[in-house]
Design a protein around this motif. Structure first.
Motif, short mmCIF file in Angstrom:
data_model
loop_
_atom_site.label_atom_id
_atom_site.label_comp_id
_atom_site.label_asym_id
_atom_site.label_seq_id
_atom_site.Cartn_x
_atom_site.Cartn_y
_atom_site.Cartn_z
N LEU A 148 37.79 -40.60 15.64
CA LEU A 148 38.15 -39.37 15.63
C LEU A 148 38.89 -38.92 16.77
N ASP A 149 38.91 -39.95 17.93
CA ASP A 149 39.35 -39.41 19.20
C ASP A 149 38.58 -38.29 19.89
N VAL A 150 37.11 -38.53 19.80
CA VAL A 150 36.43 -37.25 20.16
C VAL A 150 36.79 -36.85 21.79
N VAL A 193 23.73 -31.96 22.00
CA VAL A 193 24.88 -32.40 21.96
C VAL A 193 25.48 -32.08 20.39
N ALA A 194 24.96 -32.24 19.41
CA ALA A 194 25.28 -32.11 17.93
C ALA A 194 25.57 -30.59 17.88
N HIS A 195 24.91 -29.76 18.52
CA HIS A 195 25.21 -28.47 18.37
C HIS A 195 26.43 -28.13 19.17
N LEU A 196 26.80 -28.71 20.33
CA LEU A 196 28.01 -28.34 21.10
C LEU A 196 28.99 -29.08 20.27
N ALA A 197 28.92 -30.09 19.58
CA ALA A 197 30.11 -30.60 18.70
C ALA A 197 30.22 -29.88 17.53
N LEU A 198 29.30 -29.00 17.13
CA LEU A 198 29.67 -28.38 15.70
C LEU A 198 29.81 -26.91 15.96
N ARG A 213 34.87 -34.70 11.23
CA ARG A 213 33.86 -34.35 12.44
C ARG A 213 32.61 -34.03 12.22
N ARG A 214 32.52 -33.15 11.38
CA ARG A 214 31.27 -32.49 10.74
C ARG A 214 30.44 -33.42 10.07
N ALA A 215 30.89 -34.30 9.34
CA ALA A 215 30.47 -35.12 8.67
C ALA A 215 29.78 -36.35 9.46
N ALA A 216 30.32 -36.51 10.75
CA ALA A 216 29.96 -37.45 11.56
C ALA A 216 28.47 -36.90 12.44
N ILE A 217 28.62 -35.74 12.82
CA ILE A 217 27.71 -35.15 13.60
C ILE A 217 26.40 -34.68 12.77
#
Length: 241
Positions: A148-150, A193-198, A213-217
């Motif tokens: 997803l090109d994070v 890290v997960a909270h940052l991404a979400l 992205r949410r499904a990945a995290i």
């Protein structure tokens, strides 16, 4: 110490106190952290946390385990329902193993007020399984987010996911298995890290991309909570040498 949630501090240091490895002053200093005081609320007013722990010890408590549930994921809690609901709302709970009690924390300014509730016995988490689950979730999340090109929308998330050595530095009382301290540090790091991404949709151009992205995290966040629970559950620790 500041990286550990209140229930985790109580689990590690409270267990050490119940087992006679540290004194009450060391227990209180560690559990307080940056807080001013910790009390246990009740119908007759608040009581010192140490008094409740002493009472639990008299009732058969031999250790304290911390659990970090979330909506839809009770993380092995067996009830009763009111205790599960309170723990899920708080995001954490300390189980007084052997005494059939639970303590749910609430931050009130610079104080923590614990609510005492009944707790049913639950099977201990598998430390090895939790560790393997965290590693697998990290790999799956990194691969999915790479597709997803994070790196283009959250480069800091990409960097942290690929640094497998990163962990929150933690201090634990003697007798806490080094493996548990290491797992807890990695779990806290990856949960952050997960909270940052979400925190937002990361500049997603479509609802579908944001959902991907949410499904990945989200599985990584769940694995991190479960790993932290296992690291803070003395009933599932390996035997002392």
């Amino acid at each position: 110490m500041s990286g550990l949630p209140a229930s985790a501090r109580l689990a590690w240091w409270g267990t050490a106190w119940l087992q006679g490895r540290i004194g009450p002053d060391d227990l209180l200093d560690a559990v307080l952290g940056d807080d001013v005081t910790h009390v246990v609320g009740g119908p007759d007013g608040s009581a010192p946390l140490l008094l409740e722990l002493a009472d639990a010890r008299a009732e058969g408590a031999t250790a304290i385990a911390a659990v970090f549930p979330a909506p839809g994921d009770p993380a092995g809690l067996r009830g009763p329902r009111e205790t599960n609901a309170a723990a899920i709302e708080a995001g954490e709970v300390a189980l007084l193993l052997g005494a059939g009690r639970a303590l749910v924390p609430a931050q009130v300014g610079r104080a923590v007020e614990w609510t005492l509730l009944p707790a049913e016995r639950r099977p201990p988490p598998d430390l090895g399984e939790a560790d393997r689950g965290l590693r697998a979730a990290l790999l799956a999340a990194a691969n999915a987010l790479a597709e997803l090109d994070v790196a283009s929308w959250r480069p800091e998330v990409a960097d942290e996911l690929h640094d497998l050595r990163s962990a929150v530095p933690l201090r634990a009382p003697g007798g806490t298995p080094a493996r548990c301290v290491d797992l807890a540090g990695r779990a806290l790091h990856l949960e952050a890290v997960a909270h940052l991404a979400l925190a937002d949709d990361g500049g997603a151009v479509s609802a579908g991309e944001a959902a991907a992205r949410r499904a990945a995290i989200e599985p990584l966040e769940q694995a991190a909570r479960r790993a932290l629970s296992a690291a803070c559950s003395p009933d599932g620790w390996p035997p002392s040498p």
